[in-house]
Every structure is written in C-alpha cells, then in structure tokens.
Design a protein around this motif. Structure first.
Motif, PDB file in Angstrom:
ATOM      1  N   LYS A 830      33.657  15.667 -35.899  1.00  0.00           N
ATOM      2  CA  LYS A 830      34.688  16.692 -35.974  1.00  0.00           C
ATOM      3  C   LYS A 830      35.862  16.305 -36.870  1.00  0.00           C
ATOM      4  N   LYS A 831      36.102  14.974 -37.000  1.00  0.00           N
ATOM      5  CA  LYS A 831      37.182  14.560 -37.915  1.00  0.00           C
ATOM      6  C   LYS A 831      36.778  14.803 -39.360  1.00  0.00           C
ATOM      7  N   GLU A 832      35.538  14.439 -39.678  1.00  0.00           N
ATOM      8  CA  GLU A 832      35.063  14.690 -41.048  1.00  0.00           C
ATOM      9  C   GLU A 832      34.990  16.207 -41.336  1.00  0.00           C
ATOM     10  N   LEU A 833      34.668  16.971 -40.298  1.00  0.00           N
ATOM     11  CA  LEU A 833      34.535  18.436 -40.480  1.00  0.00           C
ATOM     12  C   LEU A 833      35.875  19.160 -40.367  1.00  0.00           C
ATOM     13  N   ASN A 834      36.940  18.394 -40.122  1.00  0.00           N
ATOM     14  CA  ASN A 834      38.282  18.973 -40.006  1.00  0.00           C
ATOM     15  C   ASN A 834      38.362  19.963 -38.853  1.00  0.00           C
ATOM     16  N   GLN A 835      37.662  19.613 -37.758  1.00  0.00           N
ATOM     17  CA  GLN A 835      37.621  20.421 -36.529  1.00  0.00           C
ATOM     18  C   GLN A 835      36.964  21.782 -36.746  1.00  0.00           C
ATOM     19  N   TYR A 836      36.263  22.021 -37.871  1.00  0.00           N
ATOM     20  CA  TYR A 836      35.576  23.269 -38.157  1.00  0.00           C
ATOM     21  C   TYR A 836      34.096  23.118 -37.867  1.00  0.00           C
TER      22      TYR A 836
END
Length: 1088
Positions: A830-836
C-alpha cells in the motif's frame, strides 16, 4: 203631482239595484286587485316565464251566457221574431252537425293506421261509429231539406232585398258548410282499408249464420246484423253519400216549393258572390273553404233545377285549375274535376281530365322548384309578425288609441293569413306528393320542415304572450262592437228622420233593433249570428249594410282568434308524413344548426300523438338514431380534437367544421306524457363514455377529465362525476401488487435515485411502465397509511432471503481466497501504491471470476452477485419511495387544514364546547383524524434506520466473519457494473433493445446499504478506490495524447482507432463519476 204606488216602487227598486250594483262592482274590483297581486308575486318566483317545455295555462276568451234564443230575437214584430228563431235554430243545428262530423272524420282517417291485434275487433268498434255516421247523414239530409223549405217560404213572402246580392248569405253559408262536411265524409269513407276489412267482416258474419249455436247466437240475430251491414254498406260505403243527399232534395213535397220560389236566383246570386270574392282576393282567410262551398252549391243548384250557367261554370273551372286540389281532412285530397264529373257528367266536354292532371303535375313541379323562394318569403313575413307581437306586448295597453287598435287588429289578421298560407302550402305539397307517388327532393323536404318550424312558432309566440294578447283582443272586440253599434244607430237615424213611417220601414227598424240588441251583450257566436240574420231580414240592400257586415265579420274573426291559431297551427296531418323527419334531424346535426329548431318539429309531432300513442315510440327512436346519435358523436369528436390540440392534427377549416352550439338554452320538451331533454341525453352519453373509457384505460383519466371540463365551459354540459376509486387516477402498478410480488418487481424494474422513479426494464409494448411518488401516494390514499408498515415488513422478509444468498456467495472458497489474496497484496504494497487500490488488480479479479464459468444467460458469478446487490438496492429504493409517497399523501390531506400550528387551539376548543353527545362524538372523531394527520406529517418513520438496526447485529456477528472482506470486492464489482451499464446504454440506439437501460441506481443503493450494514465504510475509504479509478483514467488520457502526437495524421485507420479509444475512455470516466455520485448520495441515507 202625486205619484202612484207602482211608480214609487219602480223608483225604489231602481235605486236599490243601483246601490247593489255599485257594491258588487267595488267588491269585484278588490278581488281583481288581489288576484293581480297574487299573480305578480307568483311570476317573480318562476325561474323562467317563457320556456318551450312548459305548456301555458289555457285562457279561453269565448264568453258563455245562459240566455234563451227567444229572448235574444225578441221584437214587437212577431213575424220577424219567428223567422229569426227558425233560421237561428237551423244555423245552430248546422254548427252542431259540422262539429260532430269533425269528430267522426278523425275516427275514419286513422282507421287502419294504428296497428291492432284483431281486425274483426277493430271493425266491430268502427261499426258503432258507422251507425252514428248513418244517423248524422239522415239528420243532415233533414236539416238541408228544412233549410231549403224555410228559404223558399221566406223568399216567397217577398222578404228579399230585390238587389243583385243574396238576401240571406248566412243561411247559404251554413248550407254549403254542411254540404262540404258530407263531401268530406264521403271522401273519408272511400278508404280501401275500411272496404277490405268490411268485406272480411261480412264474410265472417255470413259464415257464422251456418252454425249460430257455435257462437251462442240466434239465427235471427245474425240475420238482423247482416241486414244492418248491407244497409250501412249501401248508404255509407258505396261512395254515394253526396248524391243520395242531393237526391233527397228532389222529393215531390219539397221540389214543388223550391221551384215555385225565388230560391234558384238566391242560390245563383250567392254562388256568383263567393266566386267574385275568390277571384278578387286569393289571400282571403277562408279561401279554400269558400272554394269548396262554391263547387258544392253549384252541384246542388244543378241537381235541383237542372239548368247551368255556363259563364259561372267557366269561372269556377278557372279557379279549380288555379288551385287544382286541396286537403279536406288528414291526408285526404279533394280533386274538383273528379267531384264535378261524378255529379254533373254532362260537363265532361268542358273538363279534360288528362289536361287537368298534367296541369296539376306541372304545378307541383313549379312549386317544388320555387319552394325555397316561397319559404324564404313566408319566413320573412312570419319574423316580421313575431317582432310586431313582441312590440305590442311591451306597449302600455292602458293608453291604447283607436289607431293602435286598428293596426293591432290588422296585424292579427295578417298573422292568420300567413299561418293559413303556410299550413295549406305544407298540406298541399306533402299530400299531393304522397297521393301521386312522386318522390320528394331533399331541398323540398328541408323547406317543408322549416315551414313546420315557423308554423309552430306562431302557436308558441301567441300562447307565450297569451295574457297581454288576451287583453288586447278584448280591447279590439269592444272597439269593433262599439263601431258596429254606431253604424247601426246611424242607419236607424236615416229611417227615423221621416215623420210618416211605412210598414216596410217599420220592419226594417225592427230588424235593426234586434241586431242592435244582439250586439249589446257578450260577444258570443250566437249573438253575432242573430245580428247577421237580423241585418239580412231587414231587407236593406248590400250597399247600406256592407260596412256593418264588414265590421261584424271582423268582430267574429277577432273573437275566434285563439281557436283559429290553434286550428291552423295543428300539425296532426304530419302523422302520414313521419318519414320526412329522419332526414331533417340528420341535416340539423350535419349543419350544426340551432337545436332549438327541433323543439318546434317535436311539438308538431306531438299533435299526432292525440290519436296514436305509437307516434311517441317511433319519434323517440328517430330522435335517438338521427339526432342524438350523430350529435353525441359530434360533440365527443370535437371535445377530443380540442383536448389533443398539442398533437399534429390535420388542418381543419373552422368555417366548414363548425362546433355545435351550446346546450344552455335547450330546455326539456313535454312530448306526450314525458319529457324529451336533448341536453340531458348528451350529458348521459358523455358521462357513460367518460366512465367506461376511464375504467378501461386508466392512464387516460387526465384526458377525459379535460374533456369533462371542456364540455362544461363550451357546451354547458354538466356530466356526472364518475367517482371512481382514487387508485384509478394515474395509479400505475398498485402498491399491494408490488408488495405481494416484490421479488419480481426488484428484478424487472430499474431505480433512478434522483427522480425517485422506477422504470420497467423491458416490455413488448410500445411503452414502459413507471412507478413514481404520485402513484404510490394515490395507492396509499386508497388503501390507507397502514399499508406502509406492511410493505416494509414484506421488504424485510425479502431482504432476509437475499442476504442468505449474499452470505453464500461470500463464503465460497474461490471468492474468499481471491479476496484474501488481494487484501494481502494491498496490505504489503500500500505504501508503494500510495494507498490506492490498483485498477489492474480489480480488472484481473473481474476477468478471473469469468473463467470460473457462465450460466445459460452468459452471466458470470460476479454478474449474478452484482444483480443481487442491485435487487437489494431496488428494495431499499422502494422503501424510500413508499416513505416519500406517504408524506405526499399526508401533505395532500393536510392542505385542507389552514394552520397546522393551530391544531392544539382547535383541540382545546372542541374540549371546551358545550354541545350534544352526538356532536361531541363527531367532533372527537374529527379531532382524532386531524391529530393523526399532523403526527404522520411531522414525525415520519425512519424505515432505513429500522432496516439497518434489524440486520446489523447479524451481519456484524463474529459468526459471519467471512463478510468482513466484502469491501475488497467493491472495485471489481464497480468495474463489472460499469461494463454492464455501457453495454445497456449502447443498446438504446439499436433495433433490438432487449437489455437496454439508461439508469440503474439500485446497484449504488444496495452497495451503500451493505457497506453500512457491515460497518466497512472506513475500510472502503482506506483503499481509495474511486481516486484510483480517476488516476487510471488520467493515465489513459495521457497515453492517448502521447499516441496522438506520435501518430501520423495521414494514417486514417489509426486516427479512427484513437478517436474510438478517446470516446471509450470518456464514457468510462463519465459512468464512474455517475456511480461515485450515486454511491456517495446513497451512503448519506444510511448514516447512523
């Protein structure tokens, strides 16, 4: 000088009579004043004084007096008195005989026209009248012989005036009247129907004579009856009544007296006098009557004396050729050439029958061609007369001058002349066409019907103004009476100026005194007759008496004015011409003419009902078929066209397609013993039509409501309110039906969140059904507010079943494993995905579920799960619609309360008021209903909170832990929904629209409800799915822009591909935005 006892007694009696007379006059004056006051107050209370539907009170102006004939003709000249008594008695006897003849005519002319069950029974009834007719003929023959004897005796005494005019025209007139009655009777009895039935009756009587015991009769009785039948047939049905009557005048005892007197010259002078009158004035009121009398007297003269005045015959034949025929009674036509040739065969050389018939046919053709001009002229004269009558009625009659009386008298005479012309013209044309079998053209028919209208208008106008006209007639009668007396006094003075009276002068004065005495009293027919006979007996020549005779004749006419109007305006002859009126009624509707015209024609047909009640049934059938039927259709069509003006209708010429007139002035018409009300019939038709068609096609209620209102405004037609149940007013599907089949409803209907409307998903019809707030409000108004709670209970049971399926789907290993896998992936990255939450992961999930298999309809497991959520959302949308409809229903009910805040004050007022128990119970019931409305309006039940609270404990229970990851299936579900939405909208523009849809907010509604139930709102927000979608679409747009920059503009195929890709991206972006807005709005409903 002392007065004798007798003189004193006479003075005392005279004074006593004067005092009593004054008292009686004052008493009578007070009675009249009171009567006038009562009548005036009664008139003020009447809604309408002059309407066609009401018959006016009949006022008979004929005075009656109980004075012996001997007293009226009393004179010092005893011979004169005896002559006048004898002649007056004979004339009165003739009047009685002619009146009796008129009654007999009606019996015979209607025989065979009125359908009877038994011919023998009908003829048996007729036999009684035939015997009366036999007595009438015998009596008439005796009276004629007596009249001839009296005339012969009087003329033999030398009482004739010695001039070139007849001495006793009154007696000749009565003789000719009786002859005309006998001629008419002979013509009426010459009926083929009567003769045929008579032959059948005679054969039946003769057959009875062979076996009289079978009928409980004696042979002698049957023989006596047969003998009487032979006698009646010989005397009445052989067509020789006139001839037998004239032959009776040739008895030896009579013929000697007749030939030895001056009667031949007297009769010839009278014939010449009336022929001259016919030649001079063809508009004479009694023209037809005098014409018949001239022919009858000419035949009688020839029968008595055998000689013939050829010049007089030629004059009579010229007049006969001019008139050619006339109606004597009913539909019986009298032809002069047939009459003369039958009784004077020797004149066959002077009368060519073929030429006469040809001339008559030419006359019919010419009058038929000119009938429109003649009708127009008569109508103009009639209208002028109507205007004059209305003007006279409005004048102040208390200040009438002699000149005005003369003008009014002339106006009445002109009216009688016009009425006579119209009546005789209608009879002449109709009866001649029928008698000669000639077809009648449409223009002739319509012109005749127009004349019938005018004919009855005369009667209507006259009777409508009968009260003031009666007063005018009395004034004119008094004036003419006074005028006649003045002229008599003037003539008397010319004889009394001489000192030495001759015996002849004394006889003249005696006759004038009798005439004067007769006129000094009520104007009765008997007094007028005595006055005329007295003038004739005076022996004065016609020059001296012409003015007096003229005034007395005018007085006689005015005193008999009411009877003349009724007689001439009687239309009973139309009984034989009822076939004319279907065409008339049809034309009346076709031309959209004023329907008040038909009231006059119906009044004319009402005259026929006096003899045959079947006329009523026939006329009513004709009216329904030819008047009411087309009229109803026309009014309905016009209302429909005006109601549908918003549609593109074909152009219509307003000058050709006129609208029917208003029905406001159409009053009921008394027709027989019932009323014909055209307005009410049209209202009944429209009421029935509106009711029936509204019940058949419920959604057209508004159209028929507009037509109902338009009928009131335009035609003044007040239709009956149909009072159908409220559910018929724009109801759509009923709430009860939806409640019982809610599982079908949520699967077949699509929900629109913004408009709160359900639209049918698919239908074979040309239109889709919809359910909105007004439909639900009407259903609730029909079934009551309590149905709302029942509907929510049914929805709760439905949701129980759906959540069971929902739980099974989420418990499936394939679904559960994939959700855990996606949740683990998102938690780790989720950090790499920016919570998206990644869009690609959701697409992969949607595609992967499809690999698990499809059902027979081509739907994957995720498609079915999406439909399940949509159905749950539709159920929640229906609950929301029920709540809104309930509030609408209560709001509509509370609109009749002026102030909701003042209800408490109203309640206190009810509690404090002192009234009866019944009133208190009614007031408390009203109070309870008002409080119930106010409570429901202000405190509506929150059904969403109830449905969340009832399911939340179960869905959040640890036992249902498999539901905790539901928020992770939302991304693939939304992608699946977007694909389905785009496909449905694309099908809207295709020929096969099955599966097409433009709205489906049930998915967003169901998703928001489940998220709130599972309390996963914060968790769904944590994956930022809709922000991820937005970022994905933004990336797609950037990639598209890059491809556009790199591509060559000359590569057409690539440009088309890029354009389609751009449209696809825009459509997906729009659909996601709509879903996001709908989902966000729906979540607000379920926030707790």
């Amino acid at each position: 000088m002392l007065e004798t006892k007798e003189i004193i007694e006479k003075k005392f009696n005279r004074e006593t009579h004067r005092i009593i007379g004054e008292y009686q006059l004052q008493h009578y004056g007070r009675f009249l004043e009171k009567y006038h006051e009562n009548i005036s107050s009664f008139k003020k209370n009447l809604r309408s004084l002059h309407t066609v539907h009401a018959k006016p009170i009949s006022i008979k102006l004929e005075p009656k007096e109980d004075v012996a004939l001997l007293k009226l003709v009393h004179s010092d000249n005893k011979l004169l008195s005896r002559i006048l008594v004898s002649l007056s008695s004979i004339c009165n006897e003739v009047n009685l005989l002619t009146a009796e003849a008129d009654k007999l005519f009606n019996v015979f002319i209607y025989y065979g026209e009125i359908e009877g069950d038994n011919t023998f029974e009908e003829l048996s009834k007729l036999f009684d009248y035939l015997q009366k007719t036999q007595f009438f003929v015998d009596r008439s023959q005796q009276v004629i012989n007596l009249m001839l004897c009296q005339l012969s005796a009087i003329l033999g005494k030398g009482l004739s005036n010695g001039s070139h005019a007849t001495s006793f025209p009154e007696l000749m007139e009565k003789l000719s009247e009786l002859l005309v009655s006998i001629i008419t009777l002979d013509l009426v009895l010459d009926s083929a129907t009567i003769k045929d039935h008579w032959c059948m009756y005679r054969r039946a009587v003769r057959s009875m004579s062979h076996n009289p015991s079978q009928f409980n009769l004696k042979h002698e009785s049957i023989r006596a009856l047969d003998k009487k039948l032979i006698e009646v047939e010989a005397e009445l049905l052989s067509g020789h009544i006139v001839q037998r009557t004239m032959d009776k005048c040739l008895d030896e005892s009579l013929i000697v007296a007749v030939k030895n007197s001056n009667l031949s010259n007297e009769m010839m002078l009278y014939i010449q006098q009336i022929v001259t009158e016919l030649e001079k004035d063809d508009e004479n009121i009694g023209f037809t009557k005098i014409w018949l009398q001239a022919n009858a007297l000419f035949v009688l003269h020839h029968t008595l004396y055998g000689n013939m005045n050829k010049k007089l015959l030629k004059r009579i034949l010229d007049i006969n050729k001019k008139i050619s025929a006339c109606t004597v009674c009913g539909n019986n036509m009298w032809y002069p050439e047939k009459f003369l040739l039958k009784h004077i065969p020797s004149i066959s050389k002077q009368i060519d029958v073929k030429v006469v018939i040809s001339s008559r046919m030419t006359q019919i053709s010419q009058r038929s061609q000119n009938i429109n001009k003649e009708t127009h002229a008569l109508c103009i004269q009639a209208c002028y007369w109507f205007i004059e009558v209305e003007r006279i009625v409005k004048d102040d009659m208390s200040r009438y001058k002699v000149k005005q009386l003369h003008e009014t008298c002339n106006m009445f005479v002109d009216g009688i002349k016009i009425l006579k012309r119209i009546s005789e013209f209608i009879k002449w044309v109709t009866n001649l066409h029928a008698d000669n079998g000639r077809p009648m053209t449409k223009s002739v028919l319509l012109a005749l019907c127009k004349l019938v209208e005018v004919l009855k208008c005369f009667q209507f106008i006259f009777h409508r103004n009968i009260l003031p006209l009666s007063y005018v007639i009395l004034l004119i009668s008094q004036h003419l009476n006074h005028k006649a007396l003045d002229k008599l006094v003037f003539i008397k003075k010319s004889f009394t100026q001489e000192k030495n009276y001759k015996e002849q002068q004394l006889d003249v004065l005696s006759a004038l005194v009798v005439a004067e005495h007769a006129l000094k009293g009520p104007i009765t027919a008997e007094r007028i007759l005595i006055a005329k006979l007295a003038l004739s007996a005076s022996g004065l020549d016609n020059d001296n008496l012409a003015d007096v005779r003229s005034v007395i004749c005018r007085l006689e006419l005015i005193s008999n004015l009411v009877n003349l109007f009724d007689k001439l305006s009687n239309c009973s002859f139309l009984y034989w011409h009822q076939v004319l009126f279907p065409m008339y009624f049809s034309k009346l509707v076709e031309d959209k003419a004023n329907l008040i015209k038909c009231y006059m024609v119906l009044a004319a047909l009402g005259d026929c009902m006096e003899e045959d009640v079947n006329v009523k049934e026939t006329t009513e059938k004709t009216i329904k078929t030819n008047l009411l039927g087309p009229l109803n259709q026309m009014v309905e069509t016009n209302l429909r066209l005006q109601t549908h003006l918003h549609l593109k209708l074909p152009p219509s010429n307003p000058f050709q397609n006129l609208m029917p007139n208003s029905f406001k002035k159409l009053f009921p018409l008394l027709f027989g013993d019932s009323y014909i009300n055209v307005k009410q019939e049209v209202e009944h038709y429209l009421s029935t039509m509106f009711y029936n068609l509204t019940t058949v096609v419920l959604h057209d209620w508004r159209t028929y409501g507009e037509m109902r209102r338009l009928a009131v405004l335009q035609y003044d037609l007040n239709t009956v309110e149909d009072n159908l149940p409220v559910q018929t007013l724009e109801q759509g599907l009923d709430v009860l039906e939806i409640m019982r089949n809610i599982n079908v409803f949520v699967s077949k209907y699509l929900y629109n969140l913004n408009n709160q409307v359900f639209v049918e998903e698919w239908s074979n019809n040309k239109h889709l059904n919809t359910i909105n707030i007004s439909h639900v409000a009407n259903s609730i108004r029909t079934h009551g507010i309590g149905i709302m709670n029942t509907t929510v209970n049914f929805t709760y049971q439905f949701l129980q079943n759906k959540f069971f399926i929902f739980s099974q789907f989420m418990f499936d290993e394939h679904i559960k494993s994939r959700l855990l896998k996606d949740l683990r992936f998102f938690s780790e990255n989720k950090k790499e995905l920016n919570q998206y939450y990644p869009y690609s992961r959701a697409e992969k999930f949607n595609f992967g579920i499809r690999k698990l298999g499809l059902n027979e309809n081509g739907l994957s497991y995720l498609d079915q799960f999406r439909k399940l959520i949509t159905q749950i959302g539709n159920a929640m949308g229906y609950v929301r619609l029920i709540r809104s409809g309930g509030k609408r229903c209560v709001a509509d009910a509370t609109c009749f309360l002026p102030d909701l805040k003042g209800v408490e004050d109203f309640n206190k007022l009810i509690d404090d008021v002192d009234c009866s128990d019944l009133t208190k119970r009614a007031a408390n019931a009203l109070k309870r209903d008002i409080n119930n409305l106010v409570d429901n309006f202000e405190e509506a039940t929150e059904y969403f909170k109830l449905l969340i609270n009832v399911f939340a404990p179960i869905t959040r229970d640890p036992q249902n832990i498999h539901l905790k990851n539901f928020y992770m299936i939302v991304p693939p579900l939304t992608i699946n929904f977007i694909e389905h939405s785009l496909t449905s909208k694309d099908r809207l523009n295709k020929k096969n629209r099955e599966g097409a849809a433009f709205t489906d907010d049930g998915f967003a509604m169901g998703l928001a409800y489940i998220i709130e139930l599972l309390d996963q709102g914060s968790q769904l927000n944590s994956i930022h799915w809709f922000q991820s979608v937005k970022a994905k679409q933004l990336g797609n747009r950037k990639e598209l822009e890059r491809q556009k920059l790199q591509s060559s503009k000359e590569d057409v195929k690539l440009q088309q591909t890029l354009s389609l890709t751009e449209k696809r991206i825009a459509a997906i972006e729009t659909e996601f935005q709509l879903l996001y807005y709908s989902f966000s709005s729906a979540r607000i409903f379920f926030q707790t």
